[in-house]
Design an enzyme around this catalytic site. Structure first.
Site, mmCIF file in Angstrom:
data_model
loop_
_atom_site.group_PDB
_atom_site.id
_atom_site.type_symbol
_atom_site.label_atom_id
_atom_site.label_comp_id
_atom_site.label_asym_id
_atom_site.label_seq_id
_atom_site.Cartn_x
_atom_site.Cartn_y
_atom_site.Cartn_z
ATOM 1 N N CYS A 72 0.821 -1.211 0.000
ATOM 2 C CA CYS A 72 0.000 0.000 0.000
ATOM 3 C C CYS A 72 0.858 1.265 0.000
ATOM 4 C CB CYS A 72 -0.930 -0.012 1.206
ATOM 5 S SG CYS A 72 -2.013 1.425 1.281
ATOM 6 N N CYS A 95 -0.585 4.106 2.155
ATOM 7 C CA CYS A 95 -0.427 3.959 3.610
ATOM 8 C C CYS A 95 1.025 4.133 4.036
ATOM 9 C CB CYS A 95 -0.884 2.571 4.065
ATOM 10 S SG CYS A 95 -2.258 1.863 3.184
ATOM 11 N N ASP A 96 1.958 3.584 3.282
ATOM 12 C CA ASP A 96 3.346 3.466 3.769
ATOM 13 C C ASP A 96 4.362 4.335 3.038
ATOM 14 O OD1 ASP A 96 2.386 1.552 5.521
ATOM 15 O OD2 ASP A 96 2.752 -0.093 4.134
#
Ligand code: NDP
Length: 304
Positions: free
Chosen positions: A130, A133-134
């Site tokens: 992701c 997200c990261d």
């Protein structure tokens, strides 16, 4: 006894919820992950009415729309679906069994895990599925993006704005992304922020506590190894169809639920919509359209 149970929490399920509420059906949504996989999409630029919106924000809008119509959503993952005497028995992880006359199965898909050595071991220690997200964990670092589909190319563009450099590792000699996304990546290549490595397969992720390098099957630019701090993987999705298959619903060799243009499956009263189906063009908009189509036809079924 519900008229209709919708299994899922992504665009297909929410769209089905909105339409079912307008048909005045007695419905329940059973969700495992609210928002579904689209929440991990950085930006969508092809949802009509929104020039650019994050996957998370779009999913929140869907959910707000559904809850404003008083559609009940229970966060209870479904573990079994049976059909007895024309009634569907939908069992959840909490051992509740809900009954309905029809079901819309919109369970979506999960990220395909790369088979290379070290990928599972380093998940969360440099390996991610992701970018949204990261991505920030890799600010100003060199990273690799594995995959040659639209998701990989879009995410590589986004990461190249955060990271020092993004190597896009493609196993064939071409990518299959939307032309607009490929052009954006090619611009990043010209800026020196990205590089595409074609005909390259990842065989190992190596590190001590965190990822330190990746190993390729054969030499690229004179070496089989590349030093990176992170490895993002976007190599497609696996349809989450096992519950339907266990019920006796027909699936393809790729485990996608077989549907006709009415979103019917081979089991009467059991409809499917979104990424879990064998519909070829998997987009948020097509998933939402299928959710609506499934409700329209489930309504006809319930009338009979
Ligand atoms: P795709 O299935 O389209 O692409 C997967 C890519 O990963 C392919 O290039 C494939 O290579 C490669 N791949 C598969 N296995 C491996 C492996 N073991 N090693 C290396 N590479 C591998 O998946 P996407 O997630 O990119 O897209 C899925 C769908 O979602 C598409 O239909 C896409 O259009 C859609 N999408 C929709 C969006 C939206 O609604 N706005 C946003 C993003 C995606 P190969 O070609 O060799 O098989």
């Amino acid at each position: 006894m519900y008229d209709l149970i919708i299994v899922g929490g992504g665009p297909a399920a929410y769209s089905a919820g909105i339409y079912a509420a307008r048909y005045n059906l007695n419905i329940l949504i059973l969700s495992k992950q609210r928002g579904g996989l689209v929440t991990s999409t950085h930006l969508l630029e092809n949802w009509p009415g929104e020039k650019s919106i994050t996957g998370f924000d779009l999913a929140m809008k869907f959910e707000n729309h559904v809850t404003a119509l008083n559609v009940p959503i229970k966060d209870e993952p479904v573990v079994e679906i049976k059909k007895e005497n024309d009634v569907f028995l939908v069992k959840t992880e909490s051992n509740n069994v809900f009954e309905s006359k029809a079901v819309i199965f919109a369970t979506g898909s999960s990220h395909r895990v790369h088979p290379a050595k070290g990928v599972v071991e380093f998940h969360g220690k440099g390996v991610s599925y992701c970018a949204t997200c990261d991505g920030m964990f890799f600010k100003d670092k060199v990273i690799a993006m594995i995959g040659g589909g639209d998701s990989a190319i879009k995410e590589a563009v986004m990461l190249s704005e955060i990271c020092k450099k993004v190597y896009v590792v493609v196993r064939k000699d071409q990518v299959k992304a939307e032309p607009i996304n490929l052009t954006r990546l090619e611009n990043k290549v010209k800026e020196g922020k990205a590089e595409i490595l074609y005909n390259t397969s990842l065989v190992e992720v190596v590190g001590d506590k965190n990822v330190e390098k990746i190993v390729f099957e054969k030499e690229i630019n004179g070496s089989k190894e590349l030093e990176v701090s992170g490895v993002f993987i976007a190599i497609g999705q696996i349809p989450q169809s096992s519950l339907a298959e266990e019920l006796g619903v027909e699936v393809t060799s790729r485990k996608e639920v077989k549907i006709n243009k009415l979103c019917e499956t081979n089991v009467p009263g059991f409809y499917a919509a979104g990424d879990v189906t064998d519909f070829g063009f998997k987009q948020v908009i097509t998933a939402a359209a299928q959710g609506a189509t499934a409700v329209f036809n489930a309504f006809e079924f319930l009338q009979k």
